[in-house]
Write a protein that holds these residues in place. Structure first.
Motif, PDB file in Angstrom:
ATOM      1  N   GLY A   6       0.797  -1.218   0.000  1.00  0.00           N
ATOM      2  CA  GLY A   6       0.000   0.000   0.000  1.00  0.00           C
ATOM      3  C   GLY A   6       0.829   1.267   0.000  1.00  0.00           C
ATOM      4  O   GLY A   6       0.536   2.208  -0.747  1.00  0.00           O
ATOM      5  N   THR A   7       1.872   1.319   0.823  1.00  0.00           N
ATOM      6  CA  THR A   7       2.670   2.538   0.903  1.00  0.00           C
ATOM      7  C   THR A   7       3.464   2.779  -0.376  1.00  0.00           C
ATOM      8  O   THR A   7       3.490   3.896  -0.916  1.00  0.00           O
ATOM      9  N   LEU A   8       4.118   1.739  -0.893  1.00  0.00           N
ATOM     10  CA  LEU A   8       4.907   1.916  -2.102  1.00  0.00           C
ATOM     11  C   LEU A   8       4.007   2.091  -3.327  1.00  0.00           C
ATOM     12  O   LEU A   8       4.291   2.912  -4.208  1.00  0.00           O
ATOM     13  N   GLY A   9       2.917   1.321  -3.395  1.00  0.00           N
ATOM     14  CA  GLY A   9       2.002   1.477  -4.521  1.00  0.00           C
ATOM     15  C   GLY A   9       1.359   2.845  -4.557  1.00  0.00           C
ATOM     16  O   GLY A   9       1.220   3.462  -5.627  1.00  0.00           O
ATOM     17  N   THR A  10       0.958   3.341  -3.402  1.00  0.00           N
ATOM     18  CA  THR A  10       0.362   4.674  -3.343  1.00  0.00           C
ATOM     19  C   THR A  10       1.378   5.744  -3.711  1.00  0.00           C
ATOM     20  O   THR A  10       1.052   6.751  -4.356  1.00  0.00           O
ATOM     21  N   SER A  11       2.637   5.532  -3.339  1.00  0.00           N
ATOM     22  CA  SER A  11       3.686   6.477  -3.728  1.00  0.00           C
ATOM     23  C   SER A  11       3.840   6.533  -5.244  1.00  0.00           C
ATOM     24  O   SER A  11       4.028   7.601  -5.825  1.00  0.00           O
ATOM     25  N   TYR A  12       3.764   5.382  -5.886  1.00  0.00           N
ATOM     26  CA  TYR A  12       3.847   5.362  -7.352  1.00  0.00           C
ATOM     27  C   TYR A  12       2.653   6.084  -7.970  1.00  0.00           C
ATOM     28  O   TYR A  12       2.805   6.844  -8.938  1.00  0.00           O
ATOM     29  N   VAL A  13       1.472   5.864  -7.408  1.00  0.00           N
ATOM     30  CA  VAL A  13       0.278   6.565  -7.895  1.00  0.00           C
ATOM     31  C   VAL A  13       0.480   8.076  -7.795  1.00  0.00           C
ATOM     32  O   VAL A  13       0.214   8.826  -8.751  1.00  0.00           O
ATOM     33  N   ARG A  14       0.940   8.524  -6.640  1.00  0.00           N
ATOM     34  CA  ARG A  14       1.126   9.969  -6.458  1.00  0.00           C
ATOM     35  C   ARG A  14       2.141  10.522  -7.438  1.00  0.00           C
ATOM     36  O   ARG A  14       1.959  11.614  -8.005  1.00  0.00           O
ATOM     37  N   GLY A  15       3.247   9.785  -7.639  1.00  0.00           N
ATOM     38  CA  GLY A  15       4.255  10.253  -8.572  1.00  0.00           C
ATOM     39  C   GLY A  15       3.732  10.339  -9.987  1.00  0.00           C
ATOM     40  O   GLY A  15       3.891  11.356 -10.672  1.00  0.00           O
TER      41      GLY A  15
END
Length: 738
Positions: free
Chosen positions: A161-170
């Protein structure tokens, strides 16, 4: 809008050639109509115009701008198409930067860097007129035999969740819509088989499989979601209104578009057998909450039109989907776009900035599994570089990289990227050493004729670097990747025999695993001088691995997935209850060879003084701090891992659960205090009444170098009543360093 104009906005068009098999069963759906005919009433999506074959970006941009102008000027509604592409390891286009796989993201435990990568990828996409990326994959790894493990981030839903959400934000910071894949349950398939039924219960779905998607929707603001191919307890997700509408929209408030995984609507009829025909499949998908059929309009065009006119499908469902599709185009500025400007030229898809990010992420993702002191290599005079992945550039890339996903069908095309293999990079890292190379064997056949030469090379060397592992491909053309599942977790082909033969020479062996999944290599951990794990580290992966071997790079990756001991222990997760591990009630061990979170360094770190503020409540947070010290003689990065265990609960709970993590860089002798503010909802679970709750009671906490090692411990008692978790509850762990 006429019915035909509405349906046109709900489908894609894919211009693909014979033999370009990059999606399941795509040959069944060959479309005879050309783009002009299909789009005479408009078009919802253009499917992968850059990513289906090796095409020059300038030339393709001219074609794309021409098609968009035609849609604006020659269709009644003058609405351009939304362009989507794959972007799991970077933009899937010829000559575009190829980053490490998501499993390598997980090994880095670096959400900030993943967001930076996402922004760089999104910038390339936006420059070429691409509006939507089909990534990230938020499937939680449940069984390493499943072929698509290399597309996943971790076995821990919080890390996913944390890494996937970071990719989404980027990605979305660049103006490109991300698409979450594959909602939901796909990775929990029976026996690790692609498309196999999912037998997960509602608690596993709610507590393990759904949280990463919830984080990306609520915290990442993602604008698109792709349904899973899976069926859960007999109901295909593409026809499951409880998930696609009840959970995603009604509970979480998602207001973007739901797109079909390729041919997923038609599969309701062709594979699942829950729809009588394609029109029935279209109606079921629309009713469940699927808005856009990709990659083409096999069900949503003529079959759906017939079903609507016959009264079998309510046109109001079409209207609902069209409204969502047009709102997305409005967000992207497409409703006002004319494409009168000139198409882009000279876009650098593999710029120095892309390279910098790719190199850093590759370096951070390499995991040192074991080391007897042989690494870093101390200027050996003669190095034998051995193995099928030692001098093969495509061994550095995952299944959804352009190299393995598309170029495999175009052997006449050059790779289009500057890529150094492990052998080439090691020669640069060790310029004073003599490098001798022997392949030894292939990745996946039974030919042992090259092993003797490899053994001779090893005997004559000071050290042998043996590089083995996977070849990523699709539908049986690789050892890992979509449709490339495994019955066992042994190294493919005769690679084990190669490694054994080299080990028997007595020459120190550094085993390098270039794979898309964790393999059962416990036999090598004590016999090899060192074992290094790299999960398809991308275009800068060769130098990253060589840098670790030479000592230029201090390894800092940690296992995002347990290293299995056997296939017979699968499916396995470190998030198991007490009876999911070893004990006196069974004669077989399920403990992995190495635990989740494990990773060595060329320096050492100590963790102490774990302090937890008293007074935590079920509806609040746990505030903890821990000191980490670099106790070695060189700088390095540590991943501080805070674990917890709910001691007594109304349902069985994991013996260990990652509550928070933080990557910190320390100079020799340096200490820092890491503060972690953990929402108690991190400990939430689905209770006996089917509602997610946080219960009062004692919680054990510890910090250590993996989930199994308790270097410093504390405890806290959650006070208050049972707290029912609502949508407003925070899921992130906030950390600070002082």
């Amino acid at each position: 809008m006429t019915l035909e104009e509405k349906l046109a906005q709900l489908v894609g068009f894919w211009e693909k050639g014979d033999g370009e098999a990059v999606a399941p069963l795509q040959g069944v759906f060959d479309v005879e109509q050309g783009l002009d005919e299909v789009s005479r009433h408009g078009l919802g999506h253009l499917t992968r115009p850059y990513g289906t074959r090796p095409v020059d970006a300038d030339e393709r941009a001219r074609w794309l701008w021409g098609q968009q102008r035609r849609l604006v000027r020659e269709t009644r509604l003058a609405i351009p198409a939304l362009v989507h592409e794959e972007c799991l390891t970077g933009l899937s286009a010829w000559r575009a930067a190829t980053f490490p796989t998501p499993l390598a993201w997980g090994a880095s435990f670096d959400p900030e860097l993943v967001a930076e990568m996402g922004a760089a990828v999104g910038g390339s996409m936006r420059a070429l007129g691409i509006h939507q990326g089909l990534a990230p994959v938020l499937d939680v790894i449940r069984d390493p035999r499943w072929g698509r493990v290399d597309e996943c981030i971790s076995e821990d839903p919080y890390v996913v969740g944390t890494l996937g959400t970071s990719y989404v934000r980027g990605l979305q910071s660049a103006g490109v819509h991300a698409t979450l894949k594959h909602f939901v349950g796909y990775s929990a398939s029976q026996s690790g088989r692609n498309f196999a039924p999912v037998h997960a219960g509602p608690r596993e779905i709610a507590d393990v499989l759904l949280p990463p998607f919830e984080m990306a929707v609520l915290d990442g603001g993602v604008r698109s979601v792709m349904h899973s191919y899976a069926e859960i307890d007999g109901v295909p997700v593409a026809a499951n209104a409880e998930l696609l509408t009840g959970v995603l929209r009604d509970r979480w408030g998602f207001d973007g578009t739901v797109v079909a995984d390729y041919f997923g609507v038609a599969f309701l009829h062709l594979l699942h057998g829950v729809a009588a025909d394609l029109g029935d499949a279209a109606g079921q998908a629309l009713a469940a909450g699927v808005d856009i059929e990709l990659p083409t309009g096999d069900a949503f065009l003529a079959p759906l039109a017939d079903a609507v006119r016959a009264g079998r499908v309510d046109e109001a469902l079409v209207d609902r989907a069209v409204l969502r599709a047009l709102l997305q185009k409005a967000e992207l500025g497409l409703l006002d776009a004319t494409f009168d400007d000139e198409p882009p030229t000279g876009v650098d898809l593999d710029s120095p900035e892309h390279r910098r990010i790719a190199a850093r992420l590759a370096e951070e993702s390499v995991v040192l599994l074991s080391n007897d002191g042989t690494l870093p290599l101390a200027a050996p005079g003669r190095v034998a570089v051995i193995g099928p992945n030692a001098d093969r550039y495509d061994a550095l890339f995952g299944c959804y990289s352009f190299v393995n996903h598309v170029l495999a069908h175009h052997p006449e095309a050059e790779v289009g990227l500057e890529v150094r293999t492990v052998r080439e990079a090691l020669a640069t890292e060790l310029p004073m050493s003599s490098i001798v190379f022997e392949r030894g064997c292939a990745v996946d056949d039974d030919d042992t004729s090259g092993i003797a030469a490899a053994v001779d090379a090893a005997r004559a060397a000071d050290v042998a670097v043996v590089v083995v592992g996977d070849h990523a491909g699709l539908f049986g053309r690789g050892t890992v990747g979509e449709g490339c599942d495994r019955d066992d977790l042994e190294l493919p082909g005769v690679q084990r025999a190669l490694v054994d033969a080299v080990l028997e020479t007595g020459t120190p062996v550094v085993l390098v695993l270039l794979t898309g999944r964790p393999y059962a290599v416990d036999w090598a951990l004590t016999r090899a001088a060192a074992v290094v794990q790299a999960f398809f580290p991308g275009e800068e992966g060769g130098p990253a691995i060589a840098g670790v071997l030479s000592g230029r790079v201090n390894p800092s990756g940690h296992l995002p997935v347990s290293l299995p001991r056997s296939a017979g222990a699968q499916p396995y997760s470190y998030l198991h209850p007490a009876l999911g591990g070893d004990g006196d009630v069974t004669n077989l061990s399920s403990v992995p060879a190495l635990p989740f979170g494990h990773g060595l360094s060329f320096t050492t770190f100590a963790h102490d003084e774990l302090v937890v503020e008293p007074g935590a409540s079920t509806d609040g947070s746990i505030r903890a701090s821990v000191r980490v010290t670099n106790t070695g003689d060189r700088a390095g990065a540590d991943v501080v891992q805070l674990y917890g265990r709910d001691v007594v609960a109304s349902v069985t709970r994991p013996v260990a659960q990652l509550l928070g993590y933080r990557r910190v860089h320390l100079e020799p002798g340096q200490s820092v205090v890491v503060d972690l503010d953990v929402p108690t909802t991190r400990l939430a679970f689905t209770g006996r009444a089917g509602v997610r709750v946080v219960e009062p009671g004692d919680v054990q906490l510890w910090v250590g170098p993996s989930c199994l090692e308790r270097e410093t411990e504390a405890s806290v008692t959650l006070a208050g009543a049972v707290h029912e978790v609502g949508i407003a509850d925070e899921r992130w762990t906030f950390t600070a360093v002082r």
